[in-house]
Scaffold this motif. Sequence first.
Motif, PDB file in Angstrom:
ATOM      1  N   GLY A 283      10.454   6.922 -15.299  1.00  0.00           N
ATOM      2  CA  GLY A 283      10.326   5.653 -14.606  1.00  0.00           C
ATOM      3  C   GLY A 283       9.385   5.763 -13.427  1.00  0.00           C
ATOM      4  N   HIS A 284       8.948   4.606 -12.908  1.00  0.00           N
ATOM      5  CA  HIS A 284       8.079   4.590 -11.730  1.00  0.00           C
ATOM      6  C   HIS A 284       8.295   3.300 -10.949  1.00  0.00           C
ATOM      7  CE1 HIS A 284       5.513   1.989 -14.276  1.00  0.00           C
ATOM      8  NE2 HIS A 284       4.995   1.550 -13.133  1.00  0.00           N
ATOM      9  N   LEU A 285       7.992   3.358  -9.657  1.00  0.00           N
ATOM     10  CA  LEU A 285       8.072   2.207  -8.756  1.00  0.00           C
ATOM     11  C   LEU A 285       6.772   2.148  -7.968  1.00  0.00           C
ATOM     12  CD1 LEU A 285       9.872  -0.078  -7.575  1.00  0.00           C
ATOM     13  CD2 LEU A 285      10.568   1.563  -5.807  1.00  0.00           C
ATOM     14  N   ALA A 286       6.175   0.952  -7.876  1.00  0.00           N
ATOM     15  CA  ALA A 286       4.887   0.795  -7.186  1.00  0.00           C
ATOM     16  C   ALA A 286       4.943  -0.425  -6.273  1.00  0.00           C
ATOM     17  CB  ALA A 286       3.753   0.648  -8.200  1.00  0.00           C
ATOM     18  N   TYR A 287       4.091  -0.388  -5.229  1.00  0.00           N
ATOM     19  CA  TYR A 287       4.007  -1.511  -4.287  1.00  0.00           C
ATOM     20  C   TYR A 287       2.560  -1.705  -3.865  1.00  0.00           C
ATOM     21  CZ  TYR A 287       4.717  -4.409  -0.145  1.00  0.00           C
ATOM     22  OH  TYR A 287       4.667  -5.428   0.777  1.00  0.00           O
ATOM     23  N   GLY A 288       2.117  -2.975  -3.839  1.00  0.00           N
ATOM     24  CA  GLY A 288       0.771  -3.317  -3.401  1.00  0.00           C
ATOM     25  C   GLY A 288       0.782  -4.002  -2.054  1.00  0.00           C
ATOM     26  N   THR A 289      -0.076  -3.545  -1.165  1.00  0.00           N
ATOM     27  CA  THR A 289      -0.083  -4.109   0.190  1.00  0.00           C
ATOM     28  C   THR A 289      -0.733  -5.489   0.242  1.00  0.00           C
ATOM     29  OG1 THR A 289      -2.175  -2.965   0.671  1.00  0.00           O
ATOM     30  CG2 THR A 289      -0.124  -1.820   1.225  1.00  0.00           C
ATOM     31  N   LYS A 290      -1.565  -5.828  -0.722  1.00  0.00           N
ATOM     32  CA  LYS A 290      -2.255  -7.113  -0.698  1.00  0.00           C
ATOM     33  C   LYS A 290      -1.420  -8.211  -1.346  1.00  0.00           C
ATOM     34  CE  LYS A 290      -6.767  -9.222  -1.681  1.00  0.00           C
ATOM     35  NZ  LYS A 290      -8.131  -8.987  -2.239  1.00  0.00           N
ATOM     36  N   ASP A 291      -0.882  -7.943  -2.533  1.00  0.00           N
ATOM     37  CA  ASP A 291      -0.043  -8.946  -3.182  1.00  0.00           C
ATOM     38  C   ASP A 291       1.418  -8.857  -2.742  1.00  0.00           C
ATOM     39  OD1 ASP A 291       0.781  -6.656  -4.410  1.00  0.00           O
ATOM     40  OD2 ASP A 291       0.375  -7.314  -6.459  1.00  0.00           O
ATOM     41  N   ARG A 292       1.760  -7.781  -2.001  1.00  0.00           N
ATOM     42  CA  ARG A 292       3.111  -7.574  -1.467  1.00  0.00           C
ATOM     43  C   ARG A 292       4.161  -7.740  -2.559  1.00  0.00           C
ATOM     44  NH1 ARG A 292       2.884 -10.693   4.442  1.00  0.00           N
ATOM     45  NH2 ARG A 292       1.095  -9.507   5.259  1.00  0.00           N
ATOM     46  N   HIS A 293       3.906  -7.049  -3.630  1.00  0.00           N
ATOM     47  CA  HIS A 293       4.754  -7.217  -4.812  1.00  0.00           C
ATOM     48  C   HIS A 293       5.175  -5.845  -5.317  1.00  0.00           C
ATOM     49  CE1 HIS A 293       6.320  -9.747  -7.993  1.00  0.00           C
ATOM     50  NE2 HIS A 293       5.870  -8.887  -8.888  1.00  0.00           N
ATOM     51  N   PHE A 294       6.476  -5.687  -5.591  1.00  0.00           N
ATOM     52  CA  PHE A 294       6.972  -4.458  -6.199  1.00  0.00           C
ATOM     53  C   PHE A 294       6.790  -4.525  -7.715  1.00  0.00           C
ATOM     54  CE2 PHE A 294       9.290  -4.014  -2.180  1.00  0.00           C
ATOM     55  CZ  PHE A 294       9.126  -2.662  -1.944  1.00  0.00           C
TER      56      PHE A 294
END
Length: 626
Positions: A283-294
Amino acid sequence: SREIVKASRISGIEEDYSLAQFTGHLHVNVNLYDNYINIFEVKFASPLSEHGLLYYKYFLVDSMQINGRKTYKIRFHPKGTSTPVLDGEVNIDSASWALQSAHVKMLKGLNVNWIRHLVIENTNELVNDSVWFPKQDKLFADFTIVMSDSAKLVSFLGHRQIDYTHVRLNEPIPEEVLKLDNNVIISRDVLKNDEQYWDTVRPYELSMKEKQIYGMVDSVKNVPLYQNIYTVISTILGGYYDTKYVGIGPYYKLFSFNKLEGCRFQLGLRTTSDFSKKIRLFGHLAYGTKDRHFKGGGGLEYMFKDLPTSKLTLSFKHDVVQLGAGVNAFTEGNILSSILSRGNNDRLSLVNQGDISFEQEWRQGVSNTFAAQVRNIFSSRYVPFIRPDGKEMSSIQSLSFRLRTRLSKNEIIVRQTFDKFSLGSDYPIFTLDLSAGVKGIFKNDYEYYRLEGTVMWDIGFPPIGTSKFALSGGKIFGKVPYPLLKLHEGNATYFYDPYAFSCMNYYEFASDLWASLMYEHHFKGFFLGKIPLMKRLKWREVFIFKALIGTLEKKNNGSLEDTRAILLFPEGMSSVSKPYFEAGVGIENIFRILRVDAIWRLSHRHSVPGQKVQNFAVNFSINLNF
């Protein structure tokens, strides 16, 4: 041929039963009667080749009696070193012209990586006064990891000896052997034998030096320096830093950036074979600083059987993907694709996707994969879903079922606990995919059928190198929106992808009927090896040619003014009814690992609204080859 491995002993590296298949005869079969001897991916011209006079000078130096038979001793020396050649002598039986024995070695100065010294010894004997059969094969190799041939270097010694005993001729082959599916038959119990067992089955007793090797290499595993080197190398090659039960990675996806997400941070985990040899969780978890979406995903793999493969995979992800990308590892979420992007990496799409697949390998070289996929592709400001009436569609759903058939012959497979990797075959490898989309489950789903086939073939043309072909084609039956069409593989990075078009952008061409050719020829230094300065560099030439043609039915062509398609095409995307061509040349083996290609676009060279055409591209890649 069938090889049944009853027992194997491995010392120094991980005692994995899958490695035991490479300790036998079939995977390094040195047959001097072949025109070219393939050792460690290098095709050496054999002294007994039909074309031997092109490579060697021969000298009859002696005639003698061996076991009461008159035998000729023939010495041979290479005429040049621009191609892989050998040096040594052979003993030939005067009555049958059969090879009685041989002692050959690799010549210094060849365009061969990592191998400093190589010696082959071969002995044959006459069985039942009728057939010359192998008696003993020896292979000695000295591998070095440094560039210069210096006395102060780090090297690894490899020594393999095969003895043939109890040879039986013209006897009926047992039915239980004939019906075996694989060329190499091996079980997990081959490593479970004690020293007393080995003392009873070896044709020859181990020498004192050989006995000491077992203790020496096992003790090396406890040296901290070795453990650190092993951990670093396994992390670089495998992508994961493994603890006992959990692997962390892949390291190249921990941080990346793109226009849709901004800075992307990702953490991935998967279980190791020490956790379980039957089930692997990931499994993996990611976060974007621009779209602020997990975003994230996960799943499991369950091995019912590993030889032949019987494997179930379940997975789900809520993440961004690059539609129309090739099979290159450097696509979305990769730091290298971010750093080495050509600037147009903004056309990413958010998807919810669930997959279930079951792979069944019926026998070596014949397998099927049964799969089902639920997918929801969301519209975005970079990849909008606009209907012909100007209204935007929020997402596209699809439910599809797929049956994949893969056929190969004499393919060499590396099998690990959960993964397997192909080392290629001398014959073509065929894959055929049949897919069907089911309508009526979701709000925006579609009924369609998709047929796609691929033929991959690596053909050796010694001494002028090897050609690699990948010919594919397909047809989509039905009316579908453009994300479900064949979006032809572009490449928006400076990394070379052999199965994508280097000068093509993402979302540039789409088809519902298509055919493509990917072709590379590796000359292995055939030309540069004849130039004195270039000969020392050991650079090697590559020629590249790629072609594509495809058509679109009116019902699927969203680029027409009076289109009847479900969605309008993104700006700049069109059909490729006029063939697309690109060609290039490259140099590989720079510092033994680096490859650089210069590739030119030969057609569709003029930019159109929404697509800035790139007519020339420079690509890089890293390869570890002998």
